[in-house]
Design a protein around this motif. Structure first.
Motif, short mmCIF file in Angstrom:
data_model
loop_
_atom_site.label_atom_id
_atom_site.label_comp_id
_atom_site.label_asym_id
_atom_site.label_seq_id
_atom_site.Cartn_x
_atom_site.Cartn_y
_atom_site.Cartn_z
N GLN A 50 1.13 -1.23 -0.08
CA GLN A 50 0.30 0.00 0.06
C GLN A 50 0.72 1.19 0.48
O GLN A 50 1.81 1.78 0.52
N PRO A 51 0.54 2.17 -0.80
CA PRO A 51 1.26 3.49 -0.28
C PRO A 51 0.85 4.68 0.62
O PRO A 51 -0.01 3.93 1.45
N PRO A 52 2.29 5.13 1.22
CA PRO A 52 1.92 5.79 2.04
C PRO A 52 0.71 6.48 2.73
O PRO A 52 0.06 6.96 1.26
N GLU A 53 -0.56 6.37 3.30
CA GLU A 53 -1.57 7.34 3.41
C GLU A 53 -0.99 8.50 3.62
O GLU A 53 -0.46 9.77 3.70
N ALA A 54 -2.18 9.59 2.45
CA ALA A 54 -1.59 10.95 1.90
C ALA A 54 -1.96 11.57 3.08
O ALA A 54 -3.19 11.70 3.66
N PRO A 55 -1.21 12.78 3.29
CA PRO A 55 -1.93 14.22 4.53
C PRO A 55 -3.34 14.41 4.19
O PRO A 55 -3.63 14.63 2.87
N ALA A 56 -3.64 14.71 4.79
CA ALA A 56 -5.14 15.41 4.97
C ALA A 56 -5.19 17.15 4.03
O ALA A 56 -3.77 17.50 4.63
N PHE A 57 -6.21 17.46 4.13
CA PHE A 57 -6.12 18.86 2.98
C PHE A 57 -5.59 19.62 3.93
O PHE A 57 -4.60 20.81 3.59
N GLY A 58 -6.31 20.32 5.42
CA GLY A 58 -6.11 20.71 6.16
C GLY A 58 -6.68 22.11 5.89
O GLY A 58 -8.13 22.13 5.20
#
Length: 85
Positions: A23-31
């Protein structure tokens, strides 16, 4: 012809799924507007270094597996490469 193209696309998609079993790393939240500078830096660091694991072979014009000889296959590969740009 349409069913053949569909099977070709399914084959390509299956190979892509097999290659991406990790699995690719979890993308950070938009903010939000009040996000900390560290979270903003983390967001942009993630997306600026993002690379897809898919090869976009489904967008190819020619199925190089059906080429009758090496010269034709190479020409088809070159055309597919141009189309992906």
């Amino acid at each position: 012809v349409c069913a053949r193209a569909w099977l070709y696309n399914e084959d390509i998609n299956e190979k892509a799924r097999a290659r991406t079993n990790n699995q690719p790393p979890e993308a950070p939240a938009f903010g939000r507007s009040d996000a900390s500078p560290a979270s903003v830096i983390n967001f942009y660091r993630h997306w600026q270094s993002f690379t897809t694991q898919l090869d976009f072979a489904w967008a190819d014009i020619y199925d190089t597996r059906t080429a009758p000889d090496r010269r034709t296959r190479r020409a088809a590969e070159e055309e597919n490469k141009k189309a992906r740009r």
